[in-house]
Design a protein around this motif. Structure first.
Motif, PDB file in Angstrom:
ATOM      1  N   ALA A  22      22.854  71.923 -26.435  1.00  0.00           N
ATOM      2  CA  ALA A  22      23.333  70.665 -27.373  1.00  0.00           C
ATOM      3  C   ALA A  22      22.733  69.388 -25.851  1.00  0.00           C
ATOM      4  CB  ALA A  22      24.561  70.230 -26.596  1.00  0.00           C
ATOM      5  N   GLU A  23      22.251  69.742 -24.401  1.00  0.00           N
ATOM      6  CA  GLU A  23      22.155  69.195 -23.989  1.00  0.00           C
ATOM      7  C   GLU A  23      20.973  69.194 -23.938  1.00  0.00           C
ATOM      8  OE1 GLU A  23      23.696  69.651 -19.969  1.00  0.00           O
ATOM      9  OE2 GLU A  23      25.499  69.478 -19.567  1.00  0.00           O
ATOM     10  N   ALA A  24      20.427  69.923 -24.145  1.00  0.00           N
ATOM     11  CA  ALA A  24      18.591  70.504 -23.750  1.00  0.00           C
ATOM     12  C   ALA A  24      18.044  69.886 -25.542  1.00  0.00           C
ATOM     13  CB  ALA A  24      18.027  71.804 -24.514  1.00  0.00           C
ATOM     14  N   VAL A  25      18.797  69.353 -26.245  1.00  0.00           N
ATOM     15  CA  VAL A  25      18.424  69.332 -27.852  1.00  0.00           C
ATOM     16  C   VAL A  25      18.290  67.173 -27.438  1.00  0.00           C
ATOM     17  CG1 VAL A  25      18.862  68.049 -29.875  1.00  0.00           C
ATOM     18  CG2 VAL A  25      18.792  70.837 -29.089  1.00  0.00           C
ATOM     19  N   ALA A  26      19.577  67.469 -26.678  1.00  0.00           N
ATOM     20  CA  ALA A  26      19.701  65.335 -26.777  1.00  0.00           C
ATOM     21  C   ALA A  26      18.796  65.185 -25.635  1.00  0.00           C
ATOM     22  CB  ALA A  26      21.381  65.810 -25.988  1.00  0.00           C
ATOM     23  N   ALA A  27      18.227  65.818 -24.681  1.00  0.00           N
ATOM     24  CA  ALA A  27      17.346  65.758 -23.840  1.00  0.00           C
ATOM     25  C   ALA A  27      15.722  65.752 -24.246  1.00  0.00           C
ATOM     26  CB  ALA A  27      17.019  66.256 -22.010  1.00  0.00           C
ATOM     27  N   VAL A  28      15.061  66.208 -25.372  1.00  0.00           N
ATOM     28  CA  VAL A  28      14.328  66.024 -26.303  1.00  0.00           C
ATOM     29  C   VAL A  28      14.337  65.076 -26.761  1.00  0.00           C
ATOM     30  CG1 VAL A  28      12.861  67.499 -27.794  1.00  0.00           C
ATOM     31  CG2 VAL A  28      13.884  69.079 -25.993  1.00  0.00           C
ATOM     32  N   ALA A  29      15.232  64.364 -27.415  1.00  0.00           N
ATOM     33  CA  ALA A  29      15.745  62.991 -28.343  1.00  0.00           C
ATOM     34  C   ALA A  29      15.696  62.354 -27.761  1.00  0.00           C
ATOM     35  CB  ALA A  29      17.104  63.461 -29.099  1.00  0.00           C
ATOM     36  N   ASP A  30      15.856  61.891 -26.112  1.00  0.00           N
ATOM     37  CA  ASP A  30      15.177  60.853 -25.343  1.00  0.00           C
ATOM     38  C   ASP A  30      14.368  61.512 -24.123  1.00  0.00           C
ATOM     39  OD1 ASP A  30      16.225  59.283 -24.528  1.00  0.00           O
ATOM     40  OD2 ASP A  30      16.724  59.912 -21.993  1.00  0.00           O
ATOM     41  N   LEU A  62      12.959  66.391 -13.658  1.00  0.00           N
ATOM     42  CA  LEU A  62      12.595  67.526 -14.183  1.00  0.00           C
ATOM     43  C   LEU A  62      14.710  67.872 -14.650  1.00  0.00           C
ATOM     44  CD1 LEU A  62      12.253  70.863 -14.922  1.00  0.00           C
ATOM     45  CD2 LEU A  62      12.850  71.622 -12.890  1.00  0.00           C
ATOM     46  N   ILE A  63      14.799  68.035 -15.881  1.00  0.00           N
ATOM     47  CA  ILE A  63      15.915  68.345 -16.610  1.00  0.00           C
ATOM     48  C   ILE A  63      16.413  69.629 -17.091  1.00  0.00           C
ATOM     49  CG2 ILE A  63      17.717  67.163 -18.005  1.00  0.00           C
ATOM     50  CD1 ILE A  63      15.934  64.682 -19.104  1.00  0.00           C
ATOM     51  N   ARG A  64      17.832  70.499 -15.987  1.00  0.00           N
ATOM     52  CA  ARG A  64      18.491  71.207 -16.232  1.00  0.00           C
ATOM     53  C   ARG A  64      19.807  71.448 -16.690  1.00  0.00           C
ATOM     54  NH1 ARG A  64      15.639  72.148 -11.282  1.00  0.00           N
ATOM     55  NH2 ARG A  64      14.111  73.878 -11.346  1.00  0.00           N
ATOM     56  N   PRO A  65      19.068  71.554 -18.262  1.00  0.00           N
ATOM     57  CA  PRO A  65      19.945  71.506 -19.918  1.00  0.00           C
ATOM     58  C   PRO A  65      21.545  72.251 -19.320  1.00  0.00           C
ATOM     59  CG  PRO A  65      18.948  72.415 -20.525  1.00  0.00           C
ATOM     60  CD  PRO A  65      18.125  71.856 -19.344  1.00  0.00           C
ATOM     61  N   GLY A  66      22.177  72.339 -19.450  1.00  0.00           N
ATOM     62  CA  GLY A  66      24.051  73.697 -19.209  1.00  0.00           C
ATOM     63  C   GLY A  66      23.757  73.847 -19.859  1.00  0.00           C
ATOM     64  N   LYS A 116       7.039  62.268 -18.254  1.00  0.00           N
ATOM     65  CA  LYS A 116       8.312  61.616 -17.832  1.00  0.00           C
ATOM     66  C   LYS A 116       8.868  62.645 -17.153  1.00  0.00           C
ATOM     67  CE  LYS A 116       6.493  57.066 -18.011  1.00  0.00           C
ATOM     68  NZ  LYS A 116       6.404  55.981 -19.320  1.00  0.00           N
ATOM     69  N   LYS A 117       9.439  63.476 -18.393  1.00  0.00           N
ATOM     70  CA  LYS A 117      10.875  63.872 -18.319  1.00  0.00           C
ATOM     71  C   LYS A 117      10.073  65.338 -18.972  1.00  0.00           C
ATOM     72  CE  LYS A 117      13.999  60.245 -19.196  1.00  0.00           C
ATOM     73  NZ  LYS A 117      14.713  59.409 -20.012  1.00  0.00           N
ATOM     74  N   ILE A 118      10.905  66.599 -18.271  1.00  0.00           N
ATOM     75  CA  ILE A 118      10.403  67.364 -18.982  1.00  0.00           C
ATOM     76  C   ILE A 118      11.530  67.976 -18.357  1.00  0.00           C
ATOM     77  CG2 ILE A 118       9.380  70.090 -17.890  1.00  0.00           C
ATOM     78  CD1 ILE A 118       7.052  68.947 -16.831  1.00  0.00           C
ATOM     79  N   VAL A 119      11.372  68.832 -19.895  1.00  0.00           N
ATOM     80  CA  VAL A 119      13.575  69.925 -19.581  1.00  0.00           C
ATOM     81  C   VAL A 119      13.048  71.017 -20.003  1.00  0.00           C
ATOM     82  CG1 VAL A 119      13.908  69.369 -22.407  1.00  0.00           C
ATOM     83  CG2 VAL A 119      15.693  70.411 -21.410  1.00  0.00           C
ATOM     84  N   ASP A 120      13.731  71.832 -18.406  1.00  0.00           N
ATOM     85  CA  ASP A 120      13.688  72.851 -18.089  1.00  0.00           C
ATOM     86  C   ASP A 120      14.420  74.034 -19.349  1.00  0.00           C
ATOM     87  OD1 ASP A 120      13.004  75.929 -17.471  1.00  0.00           O
ATOM     88  OD2 ASP A 120      13.504  75.259 -15.195  1.00  0.00           O
ATOM     89  N   LEU A 121      13.772  74.908 -19.863  1.00  0.00           N
ATOM     90  CA  LEU A 121      14.576  75.665 -20.835  1.00  0.00           C
ATOM     91  C   LEU A 121      14.988  76.962 -20.733  1.00  0.00           C
ATOM     92  CD1 LEU A 121      12.509  75.026 -24.100  1.00  0.00           C
ATOM     93  CD2 LEU A 121      15.037  73.646 -23.484  1.00  0.00           C
ATOM     94  N   ALA A 163      12.342  63.640 -23.733  1.00  0.00           N
ATOM     95  CA  ALA A 163      11.896  64.787 -22.510  1.00  0.00           C
ATOM     96  C   ALA A 163      10.925  66.192 -23.323  1.00  0.00           C
ATOM     97  CB  ALA A 163      13.040  65.535 -21.639  1.00  0.00           C
ATOM     98  N   ILE A 164      10.328  66.369 -22.586  1.00  0.00           N
ATOM     99  CA  ILE A 164       8.843  67.349 -22.835  1.00  0.00           C
ATOM    100  C   ILE A 164       9.681  69.463 -22.428  1.00  0.00           C
ATOM    101  CG2 ILE A 164       6.695  68.346 -23.296  1.00  0.00           C
ATOM    102  CD1 ILE A 164       6.332  65.355 -24.665  1.00  0.00           C
ATOM    103  N   PRO A 165       9.644  69.718 -24.321  1.00  0.00           N
ATOM    104  CA  PRO A 165      10.607  70.856 -23.424  1.00  0.00           C
ATOM    105  C   PRO A 165       9.596  72.054 -22.433  1.00  0.00           C
ATOM    106  CG  PRO A 165      10.276  70.473 -25.768  1.00  0.00           C
ATOM    107  CD  PRO A 165       9.753  70.087 -25.154  1.00  0.00           C
ATOM    108  N   LEU A 166      10.212  72.402 -21.306  1.00  0.00           N
ATOM    109  CA  LEU A 166       8.976  73.882 -20.356  1.00  0.00           C
ATOM    110  C   LEU A 166       9.875  75.154 -21.195  1.00  0.00           C
ATOM    111  CD1 LEU A 166       7.088  74.376 -18.120  1.00  0.00           C
ATOM    112  CD2 LEU A 166       9.400  74.271 -16.467  1.00  0.00           C
ATOM    113  N   ALA A 167       8.914  75.696 -21.461  1.00  0.00           N
ATOM    114  CA  ALA A 167       9.177  77.227 -22.359  1.00  0.00           C
ATOM    115  C   ALA A 167       8.747  78.175 -20.957  1.00  0.00           C
ATOM    116  CB  ALA A 167       8.545  77.749 -23.294  1.00  0.00           C
ATOM    117  N   GLY A 168       7.645  78.890 -20.698  1.00  0.00           N
ATOM    118  CA  GLY A 168       6.838  79.724 -20.141  1.00  0.00           C
ATOM    119  C   GLY A 168       5.918  78.936 -19.430  1.00  0.00           C
ATOM    120  N   GLY A 169       5.572  78.106 -19.687  1.00  0.00           N
ATOM    121  CA  GLY A 169       4.962  76.742 -18.573  1.00  0.00           C
ATOM    122  C   GLY A 169       3.183  77.503 -19.044  1.00  0.00           C
ATOM    123  N   THR A 170       3.174  78.439 -19.650  1.00  0.00           N
ATOM    124  CA  THR A 170       1.057  78.594 -20.180  1.00  0.00           C
ATOM    125  C   THR A 170       0.420  78.121 -20.219  1.00  0.00           C
ATOM    126  OG1 THR A 170       2.053  80.297 -22.175  1.00  0.00           O
ATOM    127  CG2 THR A 170       2.333  81.178 -19.601  1.00  0.00           C
TER     128      THR A 170
END
Length: 283
Positions: free
Chosen positions: A14-22, A7-11, A45-50, A24-31
């Motif tokens: 830019a960090e979120a976009v970099a994680a997606v490029a690497d 689980l990646i928590r970007p600051g 394998k990787k989730i970036v918490d937005l 990671a799957i974005p987590l928004a509401g999660g529904t």
């Protein structure tokens, strides 16, 4: 049981976009994402918490547009002064989404990326000519939502891109609009068929200007019914004309039969929903 993931928590964005490029799957509401993970449909394998990115939760305006961050929830749309003033069609659609819990958790961005033809926010966004903003390490690009959605669960988002915003032109004060949805019950129901309608209307001449019609849940993607829009603009909209135009709606639908309804029933309901909307807006 969920499989282990990082689980990646970007600051920042830019960090979120970099994680997606690497990867990671974005987590928004999660529904949607969490349901798919629990069912074993996907195992990222990787989730970036937005959730910590406040800029993605903002609803802003400029001279011509309302700009909605991708983490804006359906509840946010329903409660926002800006959307109620300038995007009442979208407010109507978001108000029909699921339960209060889902409306306050599920996001516009997630609803769009999920690319379900039955999504309640999408027909209003298509009728309003909305654009999506896609961000990557290489910059941003915009695309009309109608072009962005290419099939059930399919979009033109690149693997390294993150949906960060939705840009919608402000409705004019004289424009009328309505969203109509048919489900198996009055609440907590996936659409069997839906329609979003918007146009300017002169009650004296009974003519409309700049009409937009978008049907939901009756084809692989939500698209505008351009031929019906032309007919609306060409004709004087009395009750008989509205009936004639509405009956043509079945020609612009390509539904499937499933556990909720048959294809033929959906075609008939498109006609009925369009008639109800046009009658209420003009008569």
């Amino acid at each position: 049981m969920l499989k282990a993931f990082e689980l990646i928590r970007p600051g920042d964005l830019a960090e979120a976009v970099a994680a997606v490029a690497d990867g990671a799957i974005p987590l928004a509401g999660g529904t949607d994402l969490l349901v798919r993970m629990k069912k074993g449909i996907i195992a990222p394998k990787k989730i970036v918490d937005l959730s910590g990115l406040k800029e993605l939760r903002e609803i802003k305006e400029d001279e011509e547009n309302i700009i909605l961050g991708s983490l804006v929830t359906h509840g946010d749309v329903v409660n926002s002064e800006l959307t109620n003033k300038y995007l009442s069609l979208l407010v109507q659609g978001c108000r029909t989404v699921g339960s209060p819990q889902i409306r306050n958790t599920g996001t516009l961005g997630g609803n769009i990326i999920n690319a379900s033809p039955a999504a309640d926010s999408v027909p209003p966004l298509v009728a309003l000519g909305a654009k999506v903003v896609l961000s990557s390490v290489n910059g941003e690009r915009e695309m009309k939502i109608e072009e962005f959605l290419v099939g059930p669960g399919k979009t033109l988002k690149r693997p390294d891109e993150l949906l960060t915003g939705i840009v919608v032109k402000k409705m004019k004060p004289e424009e009328r609009c309505l969203y109509r949805k048919l489900g198996q019950r009055k609440a907590l129901a996936i659409s069997i068929a839906s329609v979003a309608v918007k146009f300017g209307f002169d009650p004296v001449t009974k003519r409309c200007t700049n009409p937009a019609i978008a049907f939901g849940a009756v084809g692989p993607v939500v698209k505008r019914a351009v031929e019906l829009e032309r007919l609306l603009e060409q004709r004087i909209l009395d009750q008989q004309t509205i009936k004639e135009i509405s009956l043509k709606a079945r020609e612009f639908c390509d539904p499937i039969s499933d556990i909720r309804a048959s294809a033929e029933y959906r075609r008939e309901m498109c006609c009925s929903l369009l008639y109800e909307a046009l009658y209420e807006l003009t008569c």
